[in-house]
Design an enzyme around this catalytic site. Structure first.
Site, PDB file in Angstrom:
ATOM      1  N   GLN A  18       0.807  -1.218   0.000  1.00 59.49           N
ATOM      2  CA  GLN A  18       0.000   0.000   0.000  1.00 59.49           C
ATOM      3  C   GLN A  18       0.844   1.274   0.000  1.00 59.49           C
ATOM      4  OE1 GLN A  18      -2.625  -1.749   3.301  1.00 59.49           O
ATOM      5  NE2 GLN A  18      -4.069  -0.493   2.176  1.00 59.49           N
ATOM      6  N   ARG A  75       3.805  -0.085  12.925  1.00 63.61           N
ATOM      7  CA  ARG A  75       3.546  -1.429  12.392  1.00 63.61           C
ATOM      8  C   ARG A  75       3.592  -1.364  10.867  1.00 63.61           C
ATOM      9  NH1 ARG A  75      -1.978  -4.025  11.161  1.00 63.61           N
ATOM     10  NH2 ARG A  75      -1.264  -6.059  10.476  1.00 63.61           N
ATOM     11  N   HIS A 119       1.156  -9.377   4.668  1.00 62.83           N
ATOM     12  CA  HIS A 119      -0.011  -8.511   4.497  1.00 62.83           C
ATOM     13  C   HIS A 119      -0.423  -8.614   3.018  1.00 62.83           C
ATOM     14  CE1 HIS A 119      -2.139  -4.848   6.454  1.00 62.83           C
ATOM     15  NE2 HIS A 119      -2.753  -5.056   5.311  1.00 62.83           N
ATOM     16  N   ASN A 164      -1.546 -10.823   8.596  1.00 65.02           N
ATOM     17  CA  ASN A 164      -2.573  -9.806   8.741  1.00 65.02           C
ATOM     18  C   ASN A 164      -3.878 -10.317   8.141  1.00 65.02           C
ATOM     19  OD1 ASN A 164      -3.500  -6.912   9.179  1.00 65.02           O
ATOM     20  ND2 ASN A 164      -3.965  -7.201   7.007  1.00 65.02           N
ATOM     21  N   GLU A 165      -4.901 -10.382   8.975  1.00 64.60           N
ATOM     22  CA  GLU A 165      -6.262 -10.647   8.523  1.00 64.60           C
ATOM     23  C   GLU A 165      -6.387 -11.842   7.572  1.00 64.60           C
ATOM     24  OE1 GLU A 165      -8.027  -7.097   6.958  1.00 64.60           O
ATOM     25  OE2 GLU A 165      -7.816  -6.002   8.818  1.00 64.60           O
ATOM     26  N   ASN A 296      -7.860  -6.193  14.308  1.00 63.98           N
ATOM     27  CA  ASN A 296      -8.203  -5.054  13.446  1.00 63.98           C
ATOM     28  C   ASN A 296      -9.713  -4.909  13.467  1.00 63.98           C
ATOM     29  OD1 ASN A 296      -5.512  -5.045  12.813  1.00 63.98           O
ATOM     30  ND2 ASN A 296      -5.743  -5.642  10.675  1.00 63.98           N
ATOM     31  N   TYR A 298     -13.142  -2.403  12.401  1.00 69.07           N
ATOM     32  CA  TYR A 298     -13.603  -1.234  11.645  1.00 69.07           C
ATOM     33  C   TYR A 298     -15.109  -1.010  11.638  1.00 69.07           C
ATOM     34  CZ  TYR A 298      -8.979  -0.672   9.499  1.00 69.07           C
ATOM     35  OH  TYR A 298      -7.649  -0.439   9.279  1.00 69.07           O
ATOM     36  N   GLU A 368      -5.196  -2.297  14.120  1.00 67.69           N
ATOM     37  CA  GLU A 368      -5.741  -1.347  13.133  1.00 67.69           C
ATOM     38  C   GLU A 368      -7.117  -0.887  13.578  1.00 67.69           C
ATOM     39  OE1 GLU A 368      -6.062  -2.562   9.002  1.00 67.69           O
ATOM     40  OE2 GLU A 368      -4.100  -3.531   9.075  1.00 67.69           O
ATOM     41  N   TRP A 414      -5.031   3.155  11.856  1.00 63.52           N
ATOM     42  CA  TRP A 414      -4.874   2.994  10.409  1.00 63.52           C
ATOM     43  C   TRP A 414      -5.385   4.271   9.779  1.00 63.52           C
ATOM     44  CZ3 TRP A 414      -2.542  -0.766   7.565  1.00 63.52           C
ATOM     45  CH2 TRP A 414      -2.605  -0.595   6.180  1.00 63.52           C
ATOM     46  N   GLU A 421      -5.601   1.705  -1.490  1.00 61.36           N
ATOM     47  CA  GLU A 421      -6.593   0.935  -0.737  1.00 61.36           C
ATOM     48  C   GLU A 421      -7.097  -0.249  -1.580  1.00 61.36           C
ATOM     49  OE1 GLU A 421      -7.309   0.719   2.343  1.00 61.36           O
ATOM     50  OE2 GLU A 421      -9.087  -0.538   2.128  1.00 61.36           O
ATOM     51  N   TRP A 422      -6.163  -1.139  -1.936  1.00 62.92           N
ATOM     52  CA  TRP A 422      -6.496  -2.398  -2.604  1.00 62.92           C
ATOM     53  C   TRP A 422      -7.415  -2.178  -3.809  1.00 62.92           C
ATOM     54  CZ3 TRP A 422      -2.719  -5.081  -0.776  1.00 62.92           C
ATOM     55  CH2 TRP A 422      -2.320  -4.916   0.547  1.00 62.92           C
ATOM     56  N   PHE A 430      -7.693   8.220   3.492  1.00 65.96           N
ATOM     57  CA  PHE A 430      -7.304   7.442   4.655  1.00 65.96           C
ATOM     58  C   PHE A 430      -6.195   8.130   5.418  1.00 65.96           C
ATOM     59  CE2 PHE A 430      -9.414   3.451   3.608  1.00 65.96           C
ATOM     60  CZ  PHE A 430      -9.719   3.066   4.892  1.00 65.96           C
TER      61      PHE A 430
HETATM   62  C1  GAL Z   1      -7.730  -3.615   6.571  1.00 62.69           C
HETATM   63  C2  GAL Z   1      -6.395  -3.891   5.940  1.00 62.69           C
HETATM   64  C3  GAL Z   1      -5.617  -2.649   5.592  1.00 62.69           C
HETATM   65  C4  GAL Z   1      -6.490  -1.537   5.080  1.00 62.69           C
HETATM   66  C5  GAL Z   1      -7.648  -1.341   6.034  1.00 62.69           C
HETATM   67  C6  GAL Z   1      -8.555  -0.188   5.688  1.00 62.69           C
HETATM   68  O1  GAL Z   1      -8.596  -4.663   6.319  1.00 62.69           O
HETATM   69  O2  GAL Z   1      -5.597  -4.692   6.766  1.00 62.69           O
HETATM   70  O3  GAL Z   1      -4.615  -3.005   4.686  1.00 62.69           O
HETATM   71  O4  GAL Z   1      -6.886  -1.824   3.800  1.00 62.69           O
HETATM   72  O5  GAL Z   1      -8.398  -2.517   6.092  1.00 62.69           O
HETATM   73  O6  GAL Z   1      -9.331  -0.437   4.623  1.00 62.69           O
END
Ligand code: GAL
Length: 460
Positions: A18, A75, A119, A164-165, A296, A298, A368, A414, A421-422, A430
């Site tokens: 990223q 991190r 990751h 990660n995840e 993590n 969200y 995160e 984060w 963002e992928w 962000f």
């Molecule tokens: C997480 C991921 C991060 C970032 C974040 C915010 O799932 O580990 O790389 O993409 O979401 O979207």
């Protein structure tokens, strides 16, 4: 202002694909994300991480920004194909040298490096030649790569996160196909997940970190899982059971084997033959393979008994509806981030309690948490009061959880800066530094100042 316990760790997080860029420099091999992002139609407007935030070249100035914010920990993830271009075999010394320089720079500025080994950027060669996470051999390749990192960086790095995840890797990479390697299946997520868990445990257990390095180097190692909170929509027993089931399918899938020794019973009952089984031997060395609980977090949804019909909820539910039989919904009064994630700080506290109760009070790090918002630059600055109130809300609930007895040890926001963002590409919204992708200029947001003050007020 709230006071956190002595020694509470304040950090920020990123990942290599990223932010680093330099996708084909200094001997780096290709990763599945290099290939995926360059495949037409896979990412927003074909965005890719070739340059990203150019952190590979500008890491020194980034570390200075981190130090100005008072971060105690940073991190970041290591790019496996930068270390082993083909995923196994020879080590790329220039890749080692880059991370060595970064680690030294962080330590010179009093910042603890927290390294994530994976990751999501699997070496492309392992995907092409070995089917990536579908092949049990991957667990040994990963453990060997991990040992190279322990060996070369472990003298200075005391905090390791294997994966990660893994939920995202399994579900979005092998279930819905929206992330690399882009596979769609209702069987493969369970197989990929199984190998992810075994790879993690092998890196920690079998002849590796625990036995070879931990005593001499004095570090800790764990896994980071992601989970949203699931609140029962009503008080009915059915909805309560649905919420519990959703959490077991989400977090229990990965955390139960690692902390309790096997998959949740509800998954065995519902997934049947598609869920691989651990041998007795494997259960032994998987159980207890994490020194802490990396989380993590969200998002929050209501959960009720039934099928999710609305496509927009597919993402949140992980796609395996038939297996869970949970319907998700949100309260229209909840504010949403620009990724449509609900801002519900109390969901974070409830999740922390759920983890404490189910996993016998582990030491938890939030590795995160953060939000995407439509940030605007004006006069060379970004004012982002909504992000500040987001942070106040979530940190406030974390504080309450600690007062109620949850062993929360640290919080990584984060992200350190706007980044790739992928599948959504460059969101420019962000993080706590804005990146101008034309000039690659770093512009702090007002939340960066707020976060710095919070850390300062908790100075120890
Ligand atoms: C997480 C991921 C991060 C970032 C974040 C915010 O799932 O580990 O790389 O993409 O979401 O979207």
């Amino acid at each position: 202002m709230l006071q956190f316990p002595q020694g509470f760790l304040w950090g920020s997080a990123t990942s290599c694909y990223q932010i680093e860029g330099a996708w084909n420099e200094d001997g780096k091999g290709l990763s599945i994300w290099d290939a995926f992002a360059h495949t037409p139609g896979r990412t927003f407007q074909g965005h890719h991480g070739d340059v990203a935030c150019d952190h590979f070249h500008r890491y020194k100035e980034d570390v200075v920004l981190m130090a100005k914010m008072g971060l105690k920990a940073y991190r970041f993830s290591i790019s496996w194909p930068r270390i082993q271009p083909d995923g196994h075999g020879p080590v790329n010394e220039k890749g080692i040298a880059f991370y060595s320089r970064l680690i030294d720079e962080l330590l010179d500025h009093g910042i603890q490096p927290w390294i994530t080994l994976y990751h999501w950027d699997m070496p492309l060669a392992l995907q092409m030649q070995h089917d990536g996470w579908l092949n049990p051999d991957i667990t040994d390749f990963f453990a060997t790569y991990a040992s190279v990192c322990f060996e070369r960086f472990g003298d200075r790095v005391k905090n390791w996160i294997t994966l990660n995840e893994p939920w995202v890797v399994a579900m979005l990479g092998y279930g819905q196909g929206v992330f690399a390697p882009g596979r769609k299946s209702i069987r493969e997520p369970y197989l990929a997940a199984h190998h992810l868990i075994l790879a993690h445990a092998k890196a920690v257990r079998l002849r590796l970190y625990r036995e070879k390095y931990q005593a001499a180097q004095g570090g800790q190692i764990g896994i980071t899982n992601n989970c949203d909170w699931r609140e029962p929509l009503t008080d009915s027993l059915e909805d309560k059971a649905a919420a519990q089931r959703a959490l077991e399918f989400y977090l229990g899938w990965f955390a139960d084997p690692v902390f309790l020794g096997d998959y949740p019973q509800v998954m065995k009952d519902r997934v049947g033959g598609r869920l691989p089984e651990f041998t007795e031997d494997e259960k032994e060395w998987v159980k207890g393979s994490s020194d802490f609980f990396g989380l993590n977090h969200y998002n929050t949804s209501y959960a009720s008994h039934g099928d999710t019909a609305d496509g927009s909820e597919v993402y949140a539910n992980g796609g395996i509806f038939e297996d869970q039989h949970v319907k998700l919904s949100v309260d229209p009064a909840w504010p949403l981030t620009t990724m449509n994630w609900a801002i519900v700080p109390w969901g974070c506290r409830k999740l922390l309690h759920w983890i404490r109760d189910r996993y016998q009070d582990p030491k938890i790090y939030i590795t995160e948490n953060g939000c995407s918002l439509d940030d605007k630059v004006s006069d060379g600055k970004v004012d982002d009061p909504v992000r500040i109130s987001f942070l106040e809300g979530y940190l406030g609930e974390c504080h309450k959880a600690i007062e109620e007895g949850v062993d929360l040890k640290g919080y990584f926001v984060w992200s350190f800066m706007d980044n790739f963002e992928w599948a959504q590409g460059y969101s420019k919204r962000f993080g706590i530094h804005y990146i101008d992708y034309e000039t690659l200029e770093r512009i702090p947001k007002s939340s960066a100042r707020w976060f710095a003050r919070t850390i300062e007020n908790n100075g120890f």
